[in-house]
Design a protein around this motif. Structure first.
Motif, PDB file in Angstrom:
ATOM      1  N   LYS A 341      -6.299  -1.642  -9.636  1.00 44.97           N
ATOM      2  CA  LYS A 341      -7.022  -2.556  -9.342  1.00 44.97           C
ATOM      3  C   LYS A 341      -7.148  -2.566  -7.540  1.00 44.97           C
ATOM      4  O   LYS A 341      -6.148  -2.003  -6.963  1.00 44.97           O
ATOM      5  CB  LYS A 341      -6.098  -4.099  -9.666  1.00 44.97           C
ATOM      6  CG  LYS A 341      -5.884  -4.374 -10.808  1.00 44.97           C
ATOM      7  CD  LYS A 341      -6.987  -4.624 -11.845  1.00 44.97           C
ATOM      8  CE  LYS A 341      -6.852  -4.768 -13.193  1.00 44.97           C
ATOM      9  NZ  LYS A 341      -8.194  -4.849 -13.897  1.00 44.97           N
ATOM     10  N   MET A 342      -8.328  -3.074  -7.078  1.00 48.35           N
ATOM     11  CA  MET A 342      -8.675  -2.971  -5.802  1.00 48.35           C
ATOM     12  C   MET A 342      -8.927  -4.416  -5.060  1.00 48.35           C
ATOM     13  O   MET A 342      -9.527  -5.017  -5.766  1.00 48.35           O
ATOM     14  CB  MET A 342      -9.682  -2.172  -5.582  1.00 48.35           C
ATOM     15  CG  MET A 342      -9.227  -0.581  -5.833  1.00 48.35           C
ATOM     16  SD  MET A 342     -10.850   0.540  -5.415  1.00 48.35           S
ATOM     17  CE  MET A 342     -11.885  -0.087  -6.693  1.00 48.35           C
ATOM     18  N   HIS A 343      -8.439  -4.469  -3.979  1.00 49.71           N
ATOM     19  CA  HIS A 343      -8.858  -5.703  -3.033  1.00 49.71           C
ATOM     20  C   HIS A 343      -8.997  -5.486  -1.615  1.00 49.71           C
ATOM     21  O   HIS A 343      -8.079  -4.694  -1.138  1.00 49.71           O
ATOM     22  CB  HIS A 343      -7.771  -6.747  -3.273  1.00 49.71           C
ATOM     23  CG  HIS A 343      -7.868  -8.083  -2.415  1.00 49.71           C
ATOM     24  ND1 HIS A 343      -9.022  -8.765  -2.630  1.00 49.71           N
ATOM     25  CD2 HIS A 343      -7.309  -8.395  -1.286  1.00 49.71           C
ATOM     26  CE1 HIS A 343      -9.030  -9.993  -1.796  1.00 49.71           C
ATOM     27  NE2 HIS A 343      -7.873  -9.536  -0.943  1.00 49.71           N
ATOM     28  N   TRP A 344     -10.046  -5.650  -1.012  1.00 55.73           N
ATOM     29  CA  TRP A 344     -10.162  -5.364   0.375  1.00 55.73           C
ATOM     30  C   TRP A 344     -10.452  -6.609   1.198  1.00 55.73           C
ATOM     31  O   TRP A 344     -10.770  -7.543   0.602  1.00 55.73           O
ATOM     32  CB  TRP A 344     -11.340  -4.376   0.570  1.00 55.73           C
ATOM     33  CG  TRP A 344     -12.708  -4.984   0.635  1.00 55.73           C
ATOM     34  CD1 TRP A 344     -13.356  -5.338  -0.500  1.00 55.73           C
ATOM     35  CD2 TRP A 344     -13.493  -5.599   1.713  1.00 55.73           C
ATOM     36  NE1 TRP A 344     -14.592  -5.637  -0.301  1.00 55.73           N
ATOM     37  CE2 TRP A 344     -14.594  -6.234   1.124  1.00 55.73           C
ATOM     38  CE3 TRP A 344     -13.012  -5.751   3.178  1.00 55.73           C
ATOM     39  CZ2 TRP A 344     -15.429  -6.672   2.028  1.00 55.73           C
ATOM     40  CZ3 TRP A 344     -14.008  -6.160   3.955  1.00 55.73           C
ATOM     41  CH2 TRP A 344     -15.309  -6.698   3.391  1.00 55.73           C
ATOM     42  N   ALA A 345      -9.959  -6.622   2.578  1.00 57.30           N
ATOM     43  CA  ALA A 345     -10.331  -7.588   3.489  1.00 57.30           C
ATOM     44  C   ALA A 345     -10.436  -7.045   4.704  1.00 57.30           C
ATOM     45  O   ALA A 345      -9.628  -6.004   5.086  1.00 57.30           O
ATOM     46  CB  ALA A 345      -9.064  -8.802   3.085  1.00 57.30           C
ATOM     47  N   ALA A 346     -10.985  -7.843   5.633  1.00 58.58           N
ATOM     48  CA  ALA A 346     -10.831  -7.351   7.245  1.00 58.58           C
ATOM     49  C   ALA A 346      -9.477  -7.838   7.628  1.00 58.58           C
ATOM     50  O   ALA A 346      -8.998  -9.182   7.309  1.00 58.58           O
ATOM     51  CB  ALA A 346     -11.841  -8.360   7.986  1.00 58.58           C
ATOM     52  N   GLU A 347      -9.072  -6.843   8.597  1.00 57.57           N
ATOM     53  CA  GLU A 347      -7.571  -7.256   9.178  1.00 57.57           C
ATOM     54  C   GLU A 347      -7.665  -8.417   9.969  1.00 57.57           C
ATOM     55  O   GLU A 347      -8.676  -8.738  10.955  1.00 57.57           O
ATOM     56  CB  GLU A 347      -6.862  -5.972   9.714  1.00 57.57           C
ATOM     57  CG  GLU A 347      -5.580  -6.099  10.441  1.00 57.57           C
ATOM     58  CD  GLU A 347      -4.896  -4.646  10.682  1.00 57.57           C
ATOM     59  OE1 GLU A 347      -3.814  -4.639  10.912  1.00 57.57           O
ATOM     60  OE2 GLU A 347      -5.785  -3.760  11.188  1.00 57.57           O
ATOM     61  N   GLN A 348      -6.478  -9.242  10.143  1.00 59.55           N
ATOM     62  CA  GLN A 348      -6.416 -10.549  10.953  1.00 59.55           C
ATOM     63  C   GLN A 348      -6.657  -9.937  12.366  1.00 59.55           C
ATOM     64  O   GLN A 348      -6.022  -8.828  12.766  1.00 59.55           O
ATOM     65  CB  GLN A 348      -5.348 -11.163  10.771  1.00 59.55           C
ATOM     66  CG  GLN A 348      -5.419 -12.058   9.244  1.00 59.55           C
ATOM     67  CD  GLN A 348      -4.245 -13.016   9.102  1.00 59.55           C
ATOM     68  OE1 GLN A 348      -3.457 -12.912   9.780  1.00 59.55           O
ATOM     69  NE2 GLN A 348      -4.380 -13.571   8.185  1.00 59.55           N
ATOM     70  N   ASP A 431     -16.419   1.015   1.712  1.00 57.62           N
ATOM     71  CA  ASP A 431     -17.177   0.911   0.608  1.00 57.62           C
ATOM     72  C   ASP A 431     -17.636   1.991   0.001  1.00 57.62           C
ATOM     73  O   ASP A 431     -17.529   2.278  -1.247  1.00 57.62           O
ATOM     74  CB  ASP A 431     -18.476  -0.020   1.175  1.00 57.62           C
ATOM     75  CG  ASP A 431     -19.264  -0.386  -0.075  1.00 57.62           C
ATOM     76  OD1 ASP A 431     -18.815  -1.024  -0.979  1.00 57.62           O
ATOM     77  OD2 ASP A 431     -20.578  -0.338  -0.312  1.00 57.62           O
ATOM     78  N   GLU A 432     -17.576   3.041   0.536  1.00 55.35           N
ATOM     79  CA  GLU A 432     -17.784   4.591  -0.083  1.00 55.35           C
ATOM     80  C   GLU A 432     -16.916   4.864  -0.827  1.00 55.35           C
ATOM     81  O   GLU A 432     -16.765   5.595  -2.081  1.00 55.35           O
ATOM     82  CB  GLU A 432     -18.064   5.503   0.967  1.00 55.35           C
ATOM     83  CG  GLU A 432     -19.400   5.349   1.542  1.00 55.35           C
ATOM     84  CD  GLU A 432     -19.839   6.506   2.558  1.00 55.35           C
ATOM     85  OE1 GLU A 432     -20.860   7.202   2.796  1.00 55.35           O
ATOM     86  OE2 GLU A 432     -18.464   7.064   3.191  1.00 55.35           O
TER      87      GLU A 432
END
Length: 821
Positions: A341-348, A431-432
């Protein structure tokens, strides 16, 4: 046994004595299996620069001091592990008791399998922990005592404790052989028994003196002993490395290391499918992608090389390559792709302290780069000793920035409760990676055990990435850019359904300046429009990357890469359409070369928009009509044109203040609120924005001229004079007023439903948009009667609304562009 054998390979990759012969050989069959015969690709043997090795301690005192710190870390680690074992054993009595009832959670036999050897392992570690704690307490260093007076304490002896401990590692053999059966029971019971599932998913243990409670699943805790036994040899190896050869613990620790390695080697010999490379889907294991990432481990960040194979992710550390040492990789971790499972987010945003450190490092890098360029000019391209020293400083600065600058986080979670977090500085690169992983991962949980030792060793020859992702290591490019790169993002088309989206622009080059910028969020539309200018300071840029994202920041809707041609866009705008998959984005781009100034420290926080001069707001957003005006107008036209009393009936004061605060602090939150709050709250916020402008939208110095225009009897001359005055407004004021006037005209077209005629709208907006000179600061002219003021305010707006020849508003600066051929 498969899971344990996987863990054993972790030890093998560290070059322990029992594995030395395997370390030196790279399985040639494996190389054939990684790349199929029909690829035609020959691994490149170019070596990459080695990363810094573990620091060398030059004196015995340094070694002993580091050794004492290491022993204290081992003690803390033992305390945490004992807490985990105690938590794991907590439900054992209750499960045994329920086994004798009419509704057992587990049978007696199942309880025995699940908790097999765990009490004995707890007792073993309790004894070791008690002995180590007593030894360390006896030599606690007192503050203020010179190191020379503490040599007796630094000569602490613990070798006998470790030797006694490893002599009982046989207890782990029973746990290891039983592990798969225990996990199978836990998994099946979790799926079929609600009572056990509640228990399995709510295991907790207290960690540290602050009593912070960490949540684990039953299966994750059951994996802890398996993971722990593999670390024993690593701990001994590290401890021996920091123990002087003449220390009386040296021989004892060497014997303990030999016993531990022999134990693990014996288990390793019994593992199955060690050399298997044919996957369960009938494919052959192949290398798909590799690259450098920042790996988060135990709270720290380290640059690592990540390899993606057709069935697994392998993370390794590059070692050697300097002072004659052979280049090799050291294994860090691996994760099967099955069920990943993958989850991404911009760092705070970083803390103020880290922001300052980043700013200082960028300034240092800027000066290092300028010094290097000067050295190269003086030596006419040859590398002098001073230039080489400066280049190494530049490399260290860029490496630090690469690992500490805010980036994008990719969280990886496997079904066996293993998790890893990696950071990537580029959203395009992230994204790649996501796309490549998603293409090969499957929900089939069956996977083939890799030989991690051979796989890690083969990475040196199989890698596709040739060097670290540091711009300072790349040769200077003649066509690289140095100066300002301006990008105006106009509009997009191709959305399958209405959405609020934004565009992210990235450039490559040195880490001295911010290499990423993004537009504001568009309105909810099928054809989003921004007309927003983004300006990036670039040094060494050669590529521009564009990504389109939805508001959720989870859906990357498309991406594209543009090769920058400095001559093609030199000091003139070039308009083009970029294809981002199903979406097309129209942009204009211009390059202005100039000497760069040292980077300045600017706290990463959004500037306020309320009570700020409208020209300043538009300038910082790179537009002619501020985003708050466009967002509110677009939302009112979407669902408020037929709302009775729109602009006359105000929303709740508390909601208006909340929306105002959102626009001042978090634009993303504001756009989301605009779509969900009552439409009268949106109209009230827009009126409040104009009312709180320090200087009115219609400049005060035009009040008298507009008042005189109202006295003209000829309506044609009156309209002409008012338009002339309008054209003399500052660009932002003029275009914002025109944007608002055309909107109010569209509102009035629905007057039959909303009861808001042109005169009503003029009455509402007149006092907010135009103020008398008396009300303005530093005005020395004659005062204006209050009744005259109100009449002028309303009549000016009313006559502008009645004018059929109002020009259209321009939301962004007009660009002299060349269309793409």
């Amino acid at each position: 046994m498969e899971l344990y054998s996987e863990a054993l390979q972790y030890l093998a990759s560290h070059g322990l004595p029992a594995m030395e012969e395997e370390e030196e050989a790279v399985d040639s069959d494996l190389l054939q299996d990684v790349f199929s015969d029909d690829t035609g690709w020959v691994p490149n043997s170019t070596e990459v620069p080695g990363l810094p090795d573990t620091p060398t301690y030059r004196s015995p005192e340094d070694l002993l001091e580091k050794r004492l710190l290491l022993l204290r870390e081992i003690l803390i680690s033992e305390e945490v592990y004992l807490s985990e074992l105690e938590t794991l054993l907590t439900p054992m009595k209750a499960l045994r008791a329920s086994a004798g009832t009419s509704q057992p959670v587990l049978s007696i036999e199942q309880v025995q399998i699940v908790f097999y050897q765990l009490p004995e392992l707890r007792d073993l570690h309790k004894e070791f922990h008690s002995g180590l704690r007593a030894r360390l307490q006896s030599v606690d260093m007192e503050p203020g005592i010179p190191v020379q007076l503490q040599q007796r304490d630094l000569q602490l002896s613990v070798g006998d404790l470790f030797l006694k401990f490893v002599s009982q590692l046989g207890l782990y053999r029973g746990f290891i052989d039983n592990y798969e059966s225990a996990v199978q029971i836990v998994r099946k019971s979790t799926q079929s028994n609600p009572r056990f599932r509640v228990l399995a998913e709510s295991m907790m243990y207290s960690k540290g003196s602050d009593g912070f409670r960490t949540k684990y699943t039953f299966e994750a805790l059951l994996y802890k002993p398996l993971d722990r036994v593999t670390k024993t040899t690593l701990v001994l190896h590290d401890l021996l490395k920091h123990t002087p050869c003449d220390h009386h613990d040296s021989n004892l620790l060497q014997e303990a290391l030999r016993v531990s390695s022999s134990f693990l080697s014996g288990v390793n010999e019994g593992s199955q499918q060690k050399r298997a490379v044919t996957l369960s889907r009938g494919e052959r294991r192949q290398l798909v992608r590799d690259g450098f990432v920042v790996d988060v481990c135990e709270g720290g960040r380290s640059l690592r090389h990540l390899f993606l194979y057709t069935d697994l992710l392998l993370c390794v550390k590059l070692k050697g390559g300097t002072m004659g040492r052979q280049l090799h990789y050291r294994f860090c971790w691996y994760m099967p792709l099955a069920g990943l499972k993958m989850h991404w987010a911009a760092e705070q945003d970083p803390s103020a302290d880290l922001q300052l450190k980043i700013s200082n490092m960028r300034a240092k890098m800027f000066h290092c780069r300028r010094m290097l360029q000067e050295y190269m000019r003086e030596s006419k391209g040859s590398v002098s000793r001073a230039a080489d020293r400066c280049r190494r400083k530049l490399e260290a600065c860029e490496l630090w920035l690469l690992t500490h600058t805010p980036s994008f986080i990719l969280e990886l979670h496997s079904p066996n409760s293993k998790s890893h977090i990696i950071h990537l500085s580029s959203l395009h690169e992230l994204d790649e990676w996501r796309e490549a992983i998603s293409k090969h991962k499957t929900e089939d949980l069956e996977t083939v055990l890799p030989d991690l030792l051979s796989l890690a060793n083969s990475c040196v020859k199989l890698r596709m990435t040739q060097q670290l992702p540091l711009c300072c290591l790349q040769p200077e490019k003649v066509n690289s850019m140095c100066g300002s790169l301006s990008v105006v993002v106009h509009t997009a088309c191709g959305l399958q359904q209405p959405a609020s989206v934004y565009v992210c622009v990235e450039v490559d080059g040195f880490e001295i300046f911010d290499r990423r910028a993004q537009t504001c969020l568009s309105s909810y539309s099928l054809t989003p429009q921004w007309d927003q200018e983004l300006v990036l300071q670039v040094d060494g840029a050669q590529h521009l990357r564009l990504l389109c994202l939805s508001q959720s920041q989870e859906d990357i809707m498309g991406r594209a890469t543009l090769q920058l041609d400095s001559l093609d866009m030199l000091k003139k705008w070039k308009k083009m359409t970029l294809n981002l998959g199903l979406i097309e984005v129209i942009i204009s781009i211009k390059y202005t070369p100039h000497p760069l100034e040292p980077p300045s420290f600017t706290p990463l926080q959004q500037k306020t928009v309320f009570s700020v001069l409208i020209g300043d707001v538009a300038r910082q957003e790179g537009v002619l009509v501020p985003h708050i005006v466009r967002s509110c107008v677009e939302e009112i036209e979407r669902r408020g044109l037929e709302e009775e009393g729109i602009y006359r009936i105000s929303g709740a004061s508390r909601e208006i203040q909340a929306l105002k605060h959102a626009f001042d602090t978090n634009y993303w939150e504001a756009v989301s609120k605009v779509r969900s709050v009552d439409v009268n709250t949106v109209s009230g916020t827009l009126k409040l924005y104009f009312r709180e402008l320090p200087e009115p939208l219609i400049p005060t110095d035009h009040f008298q001229s507009l008042s005189k225009a109202l006295d003209l009897a000829d309506p044609y001359h009156r309209a002409e004079m008012m338009l002339s005055e309008l054209q003399s407004f500052p660009d932002v004021n003029r275009n914002t007023l025109l944007f608002l006037l055309h909107h109010l005209k569209r509102v009035a077209q629905k007057a039959e439903q909303n009861k808001m005629s042109l005169s009503n709208l003029a009455t509402v907006f007149g006092p907010s948009l135009l103020r008398s000179p008396v009300a303005s600061l530093n005005h020395c002219g004659p005062p204006v009667d209050i009744s005259q003021e109100v009449e002028v305010q309303v009549q000016v707006i009313y006559l502008y609304l009645q004018n059929q020849n109002l020009p259209e508003a321009v939301t962004t600066k007009l660009l002299e562009t060349e269309e793409e051929p």
